[in-house]
Scaffold this motif. Structure first.
Motif, PDB file in Angstrom:
ATOM      1  N   ASN A 218       0.819  -1.208   0.000  1.00 18.02           N
ATOM      2  CA  ASN A 218       0.000   0.000   0.000  1.00 18.02           C
ATOM      3  C   ASN A 218       0.853   1.257   0.000  1.00 18.02           C
ATOM      4  O   ASN A 218       0.343   2.349   0.163  1.00 18.02           O
ATOM      5  CB  ASN A 218      -0.954   0.008   1.214  1.00 18.02           C
ATOM      6  N   GLU A 219       2.164   1.092  -0.168  1.00 25.15           N
ATOM      7  CA  GLU A 219       3.049   2.244  -0.254  1.00 25.15           C
ATOM      8  C   GLU A 219       3.235   2.620  -1.723  1.00 25.15           C
ATOM      9  O   GLU A 219       3.128   1.781  -2.611  1.00 25.15           O
ATOM     10  CB  GLU A 219       4.406   1.920   0.383  1.00 25.15           C
ATOM     11  N   THR A 220       3.529   3.883  -1.978  1.00 25.98           N
ATOM     12  CA  THR A 220       3.673   4.339  -3.363  1.00 25.98           C
ATOM     13  C   THR A 220       5.050   4.004  -3.903  1.00 25.98           C
ATOM     14  O   THR A 220       6.013   3.812  -3.153  1.00 25.98           O
ATOM     15  CB  THR A 220       3.491   5.863  -3.441  1.00 25.98           C
ATOM     16  N   GLY A 221       5.131   3.954  -5.237  1.00 28.57           N
ATOM     17  CA  GLY A 221       6.431   3.732  -5.872  1.00 28.57           C
ATOM     18  C   GLY A 221       7.411   4.825  -5.544  1.00 28.57           C
ATOM     19  O   GLY A 221       8.622   4.588  -5.536  1.00 28.57           O
ATOM     20  N   ARG A 222       6.922   6.023  -5.269  1.00 28.82           N
ATOM     21  CA  ARG A 222       7.827   7.118  -4.946  1.00 28.82           C
ATOM     22  C   ARG A 222       8.453   6.956  -3.569  1.00 28.82           C
ATOM     23  O   ARG A 222       9.488   7.543  -3.292  1.00 28.82           O
ATOM     24  CB  ARG A 222       7.105   8.451  -5.081  1.00 28.82           C
ATOM     25  N   HIS A 223       7.810   6.175  -2.718  1.00 34.66           N
ATOM     26  CA  HIS A 223       8.443   5.881  -1.421  1.00 34.66           C
ATOM     27  C   HIS A 223       9.777   5.187  -1.634  1.00 34.66           C
ATOM     28  O   HIS A 223      10.791   5.574  -1.037  1.00 34.66           O
ATOM     29  CB  HIS A 223       7.529   4.996  -0.574  1.00 34.66           C
ATOM     30  N   VAL A 224       9.806   4.171  -2.504  1.00 36.33           N
ATOM     31  CA  VAL A 224      11.052   3.430  -2.692  1.00 36.33           C
ATOM     32  C   VAL A 224      12.094   4.276  -3.395  1.00 36.33           C
ATOM     33  O   VAL A 224      13.301   4.101  -3.177  1.00 36.33           O
ATOM     34  CB  VAL A 224      10.832   2.093  -3.421  1.00 36.33           C
ATOM     35  N   ILE A 225      11.650   5.198  -4.243  1.00 38.18           N
ATOM     36  CA  ILE A 225      12.606   6.107  -4.886  1.00 38.18           C
ATOM     37  C   ILE A 225      13.236   7.017  -3.841  1.00 38.18           C
ATOM     38  O   ILE A 225      14.461   7.175  -3.781  1.00 38.18           O
ATOM     39  CB  ILE A 225      11.911   6.945  -5.980  1.00 38.18           C
ATOM     40  N   ARG A 226      12.397   7.623  -3.009  1.00 45.22           N
ATOM     41  CA  ARG A 226      12.922   8.549  -1.991  1.00 45.22           C
ATOM     42  C   ARG A 226      13.839   7.838  -1.017  1.00 45.22           C
ATOM     43  O   ARG A 226      14.965   8.292  -0.759  1.00 45.22           O
ATOM     44  CB  ARG A 226      11.753   9.201  -1.239  1.00 45.22           C
ATOM     45  N   MET A 227      13.385   6.725  -0.465  1.00 49.15           N
ATOM     46  CA  MET A 227      14.209   6.060   0.553  1.00 49.15           C
ATOM     47  C   MET A 227      15.512   5.535  -0.045  1.00 49.15           C
ATOM     48  O   MET A 227      16.543   5.507   0.628  1.00 49.15           O
ATOM     49  CB  MET A 227      13.427   4.958   1.268  1.00 49.15           C
ATOM     50  N   SER A 228      15.495   5.170  -1.326  1.00 48.61           N
ATOM     51  CA  SER A 228      16.727   4.711  -1.971  1.00 48.61           C
ATOM     52  C   SER A 228      17.725   5.858  -2.100  1.00 48.61           C
ATOM     53  O   SER A 228      18.930   5.676  -1.868  1.00 48.61           O
ATOM     54  CB  SER A 228      16.417   4.125  -3.344  1.00 48.61           C
ATOM     55  N   HIS A 229      17.239   7.041  -2.459  1.00 44.65           N
ATOM     56  CA  HIS A 229      18.117   8.203  -2.547  1.00 44.65           C
ATOM     57  C   HIS A 229      18.603   8.627  -1.169  1.00 44.65           C
ATOM     58  O   HIS A 229      19.762   9.050  -1.018  1.00 44.65           O
ATOM     59  CB  HIS A 229      17.402   9.358  -3.249  1.00 44.65           C
ATOM     60  N   PHE A 230      17.752   8.529  -0.157  1.00 52.52           N
ATOM     61  CA  PHE A 230      18.197   8.820   1.216  1.00 52.52           C
ATOM     62  C   PHE A 230      19.332   7.877   1.601  1.00 52.52           C
ATOM     63  O   PHE A 230      20.340   8.293   2.191  1.00 52.52           O
ATOM     64  CB  PHE A 230      17.047   8.641   2.213  1.00 52.52           C
ATOM     65  N   ALA A 231      19.163   6.592   1.278  1.00 54.18           N
ATOM     66  CA  ALA A 231      20.172   5.595   1.636  1.00 54.18           C
ATOM     67  C   ALA A 231      21.493   5.873   0.930  1.00 54.18           C
ATOM     68  O   ALA A 231      22.568   5.809   1.546  1.00 54.18           O
ATOM     69  CB  ALA A 231      19.660   4.192   1.297  1.00 54.18           C
ATOM     70  N   GLN A 232      21.429   6.173  -0.354  1.00 53.28           N
ATOM     71  CA  GLN A 232      22.651   6.485  -1.093  1.00 53.28           C
ATOM     72  C   GLN A 232      23.346   7.716  -0.516  1.00 53.28           C
ATOM     73  O   GLN A 232      24.579   7.724  -0.341  1.00 53.28           O
ATOM     74  CB  GLN A 232      22.330   6.721  -2.564  1.00 53.28           C
ATOM     75  N   ALA A 233      22.580   8.750  -0.208  1.00 49.85           N
ATOM     76  CA  ALA A 233      23.167   9.973   0.346  1.00 49.85           C
ATOM     77  C   ALA A 233      23.839   9.700   1.684  1.00 49.85           C
ATOM     78  O   ALA A 233      24.933  10.217   1.964  1.00 49.85           O
ATOM     79  CB  ALA A 233      22.089  11.038   0.507  1.00 49.85           C
ATOM     80  N   LEU A 234      23.211   8.875   2.519  1.00 53.14           N
ATOM     81  CA  LEU A 234      23.805   8.552   3.822  1.00 53.14           C
ATOM     82  C   LEU A 234      25.084   7.740   3.645  1.00 53.14           C
ATOM     83  O   LEU A 234      26.082   7.974   4.351  1.00 53.14           O
ATOM     84  CB  LEU A 234      22.792   7.789   4.671  1.00 53.14           C
ATOM     85  N   ALA A 235      25.077   6.801   2.716  1.00 55.72           N
ATOM     86  CA  ALA A 235      26.286   6.011   2.460  1.00 55.72           C
ATOM     87  C   ALA A 235      27.443   6.906   2.035  1.00 55.72           C
ATOM     88  O   ALA A 235      28.580   6.752   2.495  1.00 55.72           O
ATOM     89  CB  ALA A 235      26.012   4.945   1.398  1.00 55.72           C
ATOM     90  N   ARG A 236      27.159   7.856   1.153  1.00 53.22           N
ATOM     91  CA  ARG A 236      28.205   8.780   0.728  1.00 53.22           C
ATOM     92  C   ARG A 236      28.680   9.635   1.895  1.00 53.22           C
ATOM     93  O   ARG A 236      29.884   9.904   2.038  1.00 53.22           O
ATOM     94  CB  ARG A 236      27.676   9.670  -0.389  1.00 53.22           C
ATOM     95  N   ALA A 237      27.754  10.072   2.725  1.00 57.08           N
ATOM     96  CA  ALA A 237      28.096  10.973   3.825  1.00 57.08           C
ATOM     97  C   ALA A 237      29.036  10.329   4.835  1.00 57.08           C
ATOM     98  O   ALA A 237      29.843  11.027   5.465  1.00 57.08           O
ATOM     99  CB  ALA A 237      26.825  11.454   4.528  1.00 57.08           C
ATOM    100  N   ILE A 238      28.941   9.011   4.996  1.00 60.27           N
ATOM    101  CA  ILE A 238      29.805   8.344   5.973  1.00 60.27           C
ATOM    102  C   ILE A 238      31.076   7.792   5.324  1.00 60.27           C
ATOM    103  O   ILE A 238      31.841   7.073   5.965  1.00 60.27           O
ATOM    104  CB  ILE A 238      29.062   7.227   6.729  1.00 60.27           C
ATOM    105  N   GLY A 239      31.282   8.122   4.025  1.00 62.90           N
ATOM    106  CA  GLY A 239      32.546   7.772   3.381  1.00 62.90           C
ATOM    107  C   GLY A 239      32.588   6.430   2.686  1.00 62.90           C
ATOM    108  O   GLY A 239      33.685   5.926   2.400  1.00 62.90           O
TER     109      GLY A 239
END
Length: 331
Positions: free
Chosen positions: A154-175
């Motif tokens: 029941n979640e939107t496709g944009r949820h997975v897009i947003r959370m995936s970009h959040f995850a990538q940004a966090l991975a980059r931020a911690i090196g």
């Protein structure tokens, strides 16, 4: 012949001198490749577009259109941009090679050609083509399975897009390494693929789940890992890890295995933060969206309990980037 006729790699040979084409033909035909020939640049471009060869061996010094211009046009055309080009030329100066590489060539072979060198270079680049095609196929599998999971949830496709970009940004931020962060962006959408195996009556229930229903819902982590399976591919291996472990908690109270602290794989710890944050700040049938301030406060409160206490501050520092992602991929 080492290849079946329909699966033999296709190599396009472009040279204005028939003698040179004959030499290359003698060098390569015993390895069973399908050879295509063009005697000028324009014909070479047309042949590449029509036949989509796996590799192009290209002379530089040709009348009317030299090899550099041919390469430039091939790389500028989406139809042919991914076809690797090896220059086969009498030019041997460093500047000549540099210019060729700047145009997108993958290698240089100097004339007069040595058969062993030509065969080795061709085999190497065809192996790279095979590897790239395999990686592209794996990526398509991951993306399609992610889409399949969206249809059940029941979640939107944009949820997975947003959370995936959040995850990538966090991975980059911690090196983390850039390619690892890129894999995380692609694997994160698979986190809830196991919900395919959860009955709709539970998955789409508008109210709270009872204890028995929660027990069923929690099986989606193992189901997801089973759907993806075990693979040597780093991307698919990461997707499996995320599907299995993204509901583990830093204090060991999560599921399905009750992992604690750094025993939880880093990819799953990152996705846990990204997934929960976006779920909190999104409208669901059972709740309104939280404000960003409230969601960030929840992450801080749960640092060291639900979430990795070192990842949470790094995520909080990404607020401007997070807001930009939310704006771009708003529901």
């Amino acid at each position: 012949m080492p290849f079946k006729a329909e699966s033999r790699p296709r190599i396009l040979l472009v040279d204005d001198e028939p003698t040179n084409l004959h030499v290359l033909r003698q060098v390569l035909e015993e390895d069973g490749y399908r050879l295509l020939f063009a005697t000028d640049g324009a014909r070479g471009i047309a042949a590449a577009r029509e036949h989509q060869p796996d590799l192009v061996l290209l002379d530089v010094m040709m009348p009317r259109m030299d090899g550099y211009e041919v390469c430039r046009q091939l790389k500028a055309d989406p139809q042919t941009a991914n076809i690797p080009v090896i220059f086969v030329t009498a030019l041997s100066e460093v500047n000549d090679e540099t210019h060729g590489f700047e145009l997108g060539a993958v290698d240089f072979v100097v004339k007069p050609v040595r058969p062993q060198v030509v065969r080795a270079r061709v085999r190497t680049h065809l192996k790279l083509v095979t590897l790239q095609n395999l990686q592209a196929t794996q990526l398509q599998i991951v993306q399609r399975l992610g889409r399949a999971g969206e249809y059940k949830d029941n979640e939107t496709g944009r949820h997975v897009i947003r959370m995936s970009h959040f995850a990538q940004a966090l991975a980059r931020a911690i090196g983390c390494r850039e390619n690892w962060a890129d894999d995380l962006l692609l694997a994160a959408p698979m986190h809830d693929i196991g919900k395919i195996g959860i009955p709709d009556a539970i998955l789409l229930k508008p109210g709270a789940l009872d204890a028995e229903e929660w027990a069923v819902m929690r099986t989606h982590a193992r189901i997801g890992a089973d759907i993806i399976g075990e693979h040597a591919s780093p991307l698919l291996a990461m997707a499996r890890t995320i599907a299995l472990c993204h509901h583990e908690r830093w204090d060991g109270t999560g599921y399905p295995e009750g992992l604690k602290g750094e025993a939880i794989p880093l990819a799953a710890r990152i996705v846990a933060i990204a997934d929960v944050f976006d779920a909190l700040t999104s409208v669901r049938p059972y709740k309104p969206a939280w404000s960003l301030d409230r969601a960030f406060a929840h992450l801080q409160e749960q640092a060291g309990r639900h979430f990795d206490p070192e990842l949470v501050p790094a995520f909080l520092r990404l607020r401007p980037e997070i807001e930009a992602v939310r704006e771009r991929w708003a529901d």
